[in-house]
Every structure is written in C-alpha cells, then in structure tokens.
Enzyme design. Structure first.
Site, PDB file in Angstrom:
ATOM      1  N   GLU A 396      -2.316  -0.322  11.848  1.00  0.00           N
ATOM      2  CA  GLU A 396      -1.719  -0.977  13.019  1.00  0.00           C
ATOM      3  C   GLU A 396      -2.539  -2.184  13.472  1.00  0.00           C
ATOM      4  O   GLU A 396      -1.984  -3.213  13.854  1.00  0.00           O
ATOM      5  CB  GLU A 396      -1.558   0.030  14.164  1.00  0.00           C
ATOM      6  CG  GLU A 396      -0.545   1.122  13.873  1.00  0.00           C
ATOM      7  CD  GLU A 396       0.867   0.581  13.678  1.00  0.00           C
ATOM      8  OE1 GLU A 396       1.186  -0.484  14.255  1.00  0.00           O
ATOM      9  OE2 GLU A 396       1.642   1.211  12.941  1.00  0.00           O
ATOM     10  N   HIS A 496       9.633  -0.719   5.135  1.00  0.00           N
ATOM     11  CA  HIS A 496       8.734   0.394   4.815  1.00  0.00           C
ATOM     12  C   HIS A 496       9.048   1.012   3.457  1.00  0.00           C
ATOM     13  O   HIS A 496       8.207   1.691   2.866  1.00  0.00           O
ATOM     14  CB  HIS A 496       8.815   1.488   5.880  1.00  0.00           C
ATOM     15  CG  HIS A 496       8.217   1.094   7.192  1.00  0.00           C
ATOM     16  ND1 HIS A 496       8.941   0.479   8.189  1.00  0.00           N
ATOM     17  CD2 HIS A 496       6.967   1.207   7.679  1.00  0.00           C
ATOM     18  CE1 HIS A 496       8.167   0.244   9.225  1.00  0.00           C
ATOM     19  NE2 HIS A 496       6.951   0.678   8.938  1.00  0.00           N
TER      20      HIS A 496
END
Length: 580
Positions: A396, A496
């Site tokens: 992240e 993803h």
C-alpha cells in the site's frame, strides 16, 4: 486502455556507449571549416530539451518530427518540466516532461530524459501525441460537463466539486479522433455498476485484494468538452519539541518490537508513537467510522513510559512495520521517503467503515489521502489489526511511491502495472526482514496476504499465480469488452487479475540461474523494478515496463563484464510470460 499515443524510446547503448554527448549530434563540418564551439548548457532542463529536439528531428515518423516546431526559438516548446530527480543508484538524473498543445495538456503524454552528471544523454522514454486535430475552444462549460458526470453516475455533485478541472486533449483507444475534454479529478461519483459487488469476481479484488476500499468514491473523469460524452474514467485511489526515544512494545504477533518514538515534555516519561528522525507517526482512531470522515486524533498513540507492553498491539505493529518499509526505501533504494521529498508517514489503526462491514471488524488496509489506514479482523477471540502484515503495508505504501513518480493510471494495463509494482515491493520488503536468509530466495515466502481469503488461501501467490486462480502468461490476459469503461464492477479493467502476469515475470528475475548461480541479487531486482517503474509514463504497458527495466539495466550493469548477459536475462524473464 491501450494508449493511442506514439511510443518513443532511445538509449545510448544503441551506439555502444554509456552516454552520448551533445557534440555527437552535430554534423561533421565541411573540410577546412573551423570547428563549432563546444555546446555548454546552463541547466539540466536546457540539456534535456536539446536532446529531445535532436532525437525528434531524427525520428522517421512525421508525428514525432512535428513536435520540434522549428519556427519557434524554444526547443520542444510543447513540453513542460514536471519534476527533476537524482538517481543515486545509477549516478544519473532524470527530468520528467508533460506534453501540451496550445498550452493544453495531452492526457497521458510525457517523456522522461536521463542525463549524466556532466549532462550527457543516457536515455529517453516517452509516450507522445501528434498535434491534436481538435479545437482548443470548448463549447461545454465546466459546470455543464460536471452535470454530465452527475447524470451518468446518478451522484449529487456540489458545484465546487469540479473547480480544479482542466481542459485536456484526449484520444480514445479505438483509434478514433482527438477530443477536447474536461478532466475532473477525485470526484465523489462512481460509474454505473462500480459499487455492485454482484458483478465483481467473488474473491473481492479491489484495494489490496481485501475487498472494496471503505473510502468515499473517488474517480477521475474525461468528459468531451463539446458533446458531453463520458470518454474515460478510472479510480483515483488504488483503488512541542520532540526528543527521540527508543521504545518497545508487543505487536500483533506477540513479538516484542523496538522502535523510535518521542518523550513528551514536561514530565519526560510519557512516550508517543512519533519518530522525529523518520517522520513516522501513528494514531489510534479508536474504531471511528471512516464513513463519517473522522478527524485525526490530537496526538499520536501514547504510553506512560517507553514500554508499550500489550496496551496497543495494532499501533506497535503499524509503527514498527511502517518504519521498516521507510528504511528499505531510504537505505536500499536511496529514496527520501514515500514522495522522495521527506513527507511525513502517518498511520491510523482501529479503523471501521459501517458501509462495508459491521464494526468493529474491517477486512482492509489501504493508502488513502496520503496516509495508511488499518482495519482489523477477529482471530483467536480478539481483534487483530491488519498492520501485522508487512507485505500489505509495503504494497500500500508503494502505491504512494507510484503516485508521486510515474503516476500510473489506475486502469487496465497501466493499472495492472501499478498493482504489480506494489506487489513486487511487498514481497521483497517482507522477505528482506522476515526470510531466514534474505539473500537466498529459496527460503522466501511468496504468498501475499497469507490466510486472508475466506478459504484460508493467500490473496495472491507470487511464485505460482495459478494457485489463487490468476494468470501467469499473456495468453490469459483479461480484456475489457469493446466500449466497456473501467469500474469497480470489472476491477478497473482487471488490474488485480492481470497484474499477476507481470508478477511472474519478476519472480523469474529473482529466481533465474546460470550454471547454478543466481543471475541477479535481491538488491539488483529491487533497484531494477523501482527505477524501471519510476521512468514509466502514466499509460504504460507491459512491454514498456520491460523496456524500462532493460534501460535501467544498461546503466546499472554498465561496469559489469556480464552486462549483456544480465540485460538479455531481463528480456528472457519477461518472454517466459509472453511479454516482449
């Protein structure tokens, strides 16, 4: 979205050199004529503009040659400097330019020029647009265009939501004509179907793969400035004087961690999770609901002494792991913090979002508004924070790094690269600190987010993506349907899902051997992938990522007798997954 811009690439290695001087671009003077005076540049920008000008003139494509504009005194006047950065690992400097036409930006068009300390040219990488055949004068006002977004999404948008919108030239990926478009950023409006979990894959792909991000909708929109058509949209969020003090505390894995905080005057014993050396601060939201836009607590997490004990395992894990990630970027990659400008790294633990899950549980951790937010899950009869996962944190925080370097558009192939480079950092940084032997990848744990799926599987498997139902070759790349816009319903163009193909290419780099010896060290791959990402353009593709790594390798391995073997090995690692 495949870019309709023209790719442009140059590396001095073509001429068998590490760098190319300005004089090398000059024609030989006629016999007997005096030599021209040596070129001297007053700035790095002047040198970069000279090289762009020369290379564009030599290009065989009329669209590229048209960028020179010889009737004007300035060199490549349509290019504006966005940033200039040192690259210590290569001993070079890069300048990033964005392209404009009639002072209007061309969406996604940019060029990165790499120079030596003596202002010789190393490389150029760019995606460029020819002069757009579209009027630079809009017939639809900014408020009218914003209203088209409101109608398209069904959202109620305040008038000031689009105050920062700018006109851009944009060319759709169907090979059509140029459009003059209003570019709105970070609008609180999801495209139709984006928030419908029934249309997304059952594994929940948004965020880190932990499900939809529990944050307000935030999308970027390009709206035709003449007819109001929604041309393109994509997620804007992937998806007192301090005295340093050494502290300790128990983390979420029941292990004692040591870290730096601050002792607070006047008593000099109260400790806060504020590392004044690294500028890392950790706060406790105490299960406040992010849907209500809670303000930051007044102070970082406190303890009566420098020993936190078990008083706040979530905060100890977040603070210690964020510091590790920052140390890796500072020491191994020689980057000054997330934005390379020394920004504060703020973490908030014990976050909830009632719109997503009933508090106090929140199965998510994410980078949003330039800070880290951590939810928590029930485990062994207590709440356990996701701040315990070092790979998730590194992933992240790397979204923040990408946001402040290449700024890869979070949709389709560029979005898959955004996710993949975050995964690469997550896997490398986790094993840098946790593997039995960081230098021996055979001892590594390749799972990303272990145990975070409902069935106990990891979110992704870096070594074998097929174990989690993901592709490991371009043969299985998933495309949007014709005319389909990226949205939450299709994971912004399957970012993803497709990211695993690029993940596997980098796994090949990390594990490749020649006569039983690893071709690349872990540090090699960390530098190649980080600096390769940093020189990409916003709409980069998988082949362009390969070329960026090759360019970095040409310089990084410049003094290595096995330079060509290593550069060829980079290409081989990508060819094995169908990227060439």
């Amino acid at each position: 979205m495949m870019s309709q811009l023209q790719g442009f690439h140059y590396h001095a290695g073509r001429e068998g050199a590490q760098a190319r001087s300005a004089e090398s671009f000059r024609s030989e003077p006629p016999a007997g004529a005096p030599d021209a005076p040596a070129l001297a540049f007053t700035s790095n920008e002047a040198a970069a503009r000279y090289y762009l000008d020369q290379l564009f003139q030599q290009d065989g494509r009329p669209a590229i040659r048209s960028l020179v504009e010889p009737e004007l005194p300035e060199r490549v006047p349509g290019f504006v400097v966005d940033s200039e950065r040192e690259v210590p690992a290569l001993g070079t400097r890069t300048l990033r330019f964005s392209q404009t036409y009639r002072d209007i930006p061309i969406f996604g068009a940019s060029a990165l020029v790499e120079l030596t300390a003596s202002r010789e040219l190393v490389s150029v990488n760019g995606q460029l647009g020819e002069a757009p055949e579209a009027s630079p004068v809009e017939s639809l006002s900014r408020p009218e265009a914003l209203e088209r977004v409101a109608v398209f999404t069904g959202a109620e948008l305040p008038a000031d939501a689009g105050v920062g919108a700018r006109l851009n030239f944009y060319k759709k990926d169907d090979g059509g004509s140029w459009h003059l478009a209003w570019f709105f950023t970070e609008l609180p409006a999801e495209p139709p179907g984006a928030g419908d979990p029934g249309t997304a894959p059952d594994e929940g792909l948004l965020g880190h793969g932990l499900g939809r991000r529990p944050v307000p909708p935030s999308y970027n929109y390009l709206v035709d400035a003449h007819n109001g058509e929604i041309l393109f949209c994509y997620s804007a969020a992937p998806t007192a004087l301090a005295v340093p003090a050494r502290c300790k505390g128990i983390d979420e894995d029941e292990e004692e961690q040591t870290f730096f905080g601050e002792l607070v005057a006047p008593d000099g014993t109260t400790c806060r999770l504020n590392d004044p050396r690294r500028m890392v601060r950790t706060y406790d939201l105490k299960f406040a609901d992010i849907d209500n836009n809670p303000r930051d607590p007044d102070f970082p997490v406190e303890a009566a002494s420098s020993d936190y004990g078990t008083t706040n395992r979530a905060a100890v894990s977040a603070h210690a792991n964020a510091s590790r990630v920052l140390d890796f970027y500072n020491v191994v990659l020689q980057r000054n913090g997330i934005d390379d400008q020394g920004m504060d790294l703020i973490s908030l633990v014990n976050v909830t979002a009632s719109s997503m899950q009933a508090p106090p549980v929140l199965l998510n951790a994410f980078w949003f508004r330039h800070r880290m937010w951590y939810g928590q899950i029930q485990k062994n009869g207590r709440l356990v924070s996701l701040s315990r996962f070092l790979d998730v944190i590194a992933h992240e925080l790397t979204h923040g790094v990408i946001e402040t370097t290449s700024n890869l558009v979070y949709a389709t192939q560029s979005g898959a690269l955004n996710e993949s480079f975050a995964d690469i950092a997550g896997v490398i940084i986790k094993n840098w600190y946790e593997a039995p032997d960081r230098a021996d990848v055979s001892t590594w744990d390749w799972e990303i987010g272990p145990g975070l799926r409902p069935d106990g599987r990891p979110l992704r498997n870096f070594a074998d993506p097929s174990r989690t139902g993901h592709p490991k070759h371009m043969d299985n790349f998933r495309h949007l349907r014709p005319g389909e816009l990226p949205s939450g319903a299709n994971d912004q163009g399957w970012v993803h899902f497709n990211s695993n193909i690029h993940n596997k290419a980098v796994h090949n780099l990390l594990t490749m051997e020649n006569n039983g010896v690893r071709v690349f060290t872990v540090e090699d791959v960390a530098v190649l992938t980080h600096l390769g990402m940093a020189r990409l353009t916003p709409l980069a593709t998988f082949p362009e990522a390969l070329q960026a790594l090759v360019d970095v390798g040409q310089t990084y391995f410049g003094g290595d007798a096995q330079k060509q073997e290593k550069v060829d090995s980079i290409r081989t690692a990508y060819q094995l997954v169908g990227i060439a």
